[in-house]
Design an enzyme around this catalytic site. Structure first.
Site, PDB file in Angstrom:
ATOM      1  N   TYR A  69       6.753 -18.005 -63.274  1.00 41.13           N
ATOM      2  CA  TYR A  69       6.801 -17.416 -64.611  1.00 41.13           C
ATOM      3  C   TYR A  69       7.038 -18.490 -65.679  1.00 41.13           C
ATOM      4  CZ  TYR A  69       8.046 -14.184 -68.373  1.00 41.13           C
ATOM      5  OH  TYR A  69       8.094 -13.495 -69.561  1.00 41.13           O
ATOM      6  N   SER A  93       7.266 -16.730 -73.929  1.00 38.80           N
ATOM      7  CA  SER A  93       8.630 -16.380 -73.528  1.00 38.80           C
ATOM      8  C   SER A  93       9.522 -17.592 -73.744  1.00 38.80           C
ATOM      9  CB  SER A  93       8.668 -15.982 -72.051  1.00 38.80           C
ATOM     10  OG  SER A  93      10.011 -15.877 -71.587  1.00 38.80           O
TER      11      SER A  93
END
Length: 258
Positions: A153, A140
């Site tokens: 995350y 990501s």
């Protein structure tokens, strides 16, 4: 000659499902993995997919024995995949001052990192023996800089980038490629609850088409879309004081239960 086979985790929705549709459209066979196996089976049937070209394996990537067993079952039933995409992941905001969120961080790393390694594990030796194969880690753009409220995350996806880079060096002599794909903001159930702006937001189908081409191209690392790639290059060189000012007041990722 048998059709090429792709193995995709987290295939019951979002990016995983869009990737499955893209590979099927290109003539590939599918090995699809998720906890909600019945949902994937119903989706494949609703799409009118040829039953001879897909199989579903129920597994939880947080449970090492479960996801390793799914990989071994795929090899026994469909053969060694040509491409393995470790896509399953979770994204939940945390507040480190909250004791309960320490467990959320554990779950995030178990899913996004240990789960990825366990996904790849059953296929490495067979791919080495064959001298070919592609392992794809879905990272990501959140891996580039830490964002407020998003520590678990961001940290997990930074670990994905480093892990895939390490694995790429280990496997390169064997002919097995490792590809890191870093999505920007993709319109999926994971992002629809975000409380902040999402520049260059793209559909899961558009992402899947671009990722399909990146994986086939021989690239080792790619940010999708390219505009986010340019932005991440800038984020890497911005000094801390300026970055901190830019993200001050930014909406935090929702915590579990919010």
């Amino acid at each position: 000659m048998n059709q090429a086979l792709v193995y995709i985790t987290g295939a019951s929705s979002g990016i995983g499902q869009a990737l499955a549709a893209r590979y099927y459209a290109a003539g590939w066979r599918l090995a699809l993995v998720a906890r909600r196996a019945a949902e994937i089976e119903a989706w494949c049937a609703a799409q009118g997919f040829d039953p001879g070209r897909w199989a579903v394996y129920g597994a939880d990537v947080r449970q090492v024995d479960s996801i390793v067993a799914a990989g071994r079952a795929c090899i026994e039933r469909q053969g060694v995949p040509d491409v393995v995409i470790a896509n399953a992941g979770i994204s939940v905001g945390i507040d480190t001052s909250q004791y309960a969120d320490l467990e959320v961080m554990r779950q995030t790393f178990e899913t996004n990192n240990l789960g990825m390694a366990a996904t790849f594990h059953p296929f490495i030796d067979p791919m080495r023996a064959r001298g070919s194969g592609v392992l794809v880690g879905i990272a990501s753009v959140a891996a580039i800089r830490g964002l407020p409220g998003h520590g678990a995350y961001c940290a997990s996806k930074a670990a994905v980038v480093s892990y895939c880079e390490s694995l790429r060096g280990e496997l390169r002599p064997s002919g097995v490629r490792v590809v890191t794909v870093a999505p920007g903001y993709i319109d999926t159930p994971l992002t629809r609850g975000n409380r902040y702006s999402m520049p260059f937001l793209m559909s899961a189908e558009t992402f899947a088409d671009r990722a399909f081409r990146v994986i086939a191209s021989g690239a080792s690392y790619r940010v999708i879309p390219w505009q986010m790639g340019l932005l991440t290059k800038l984020m890497r060189i911005v000094p801390n004081w300026l970055f901190d000012r830019a993200v001050a007041g930014r909406g935090r990722k929702r915590r579990q239960g919010e």
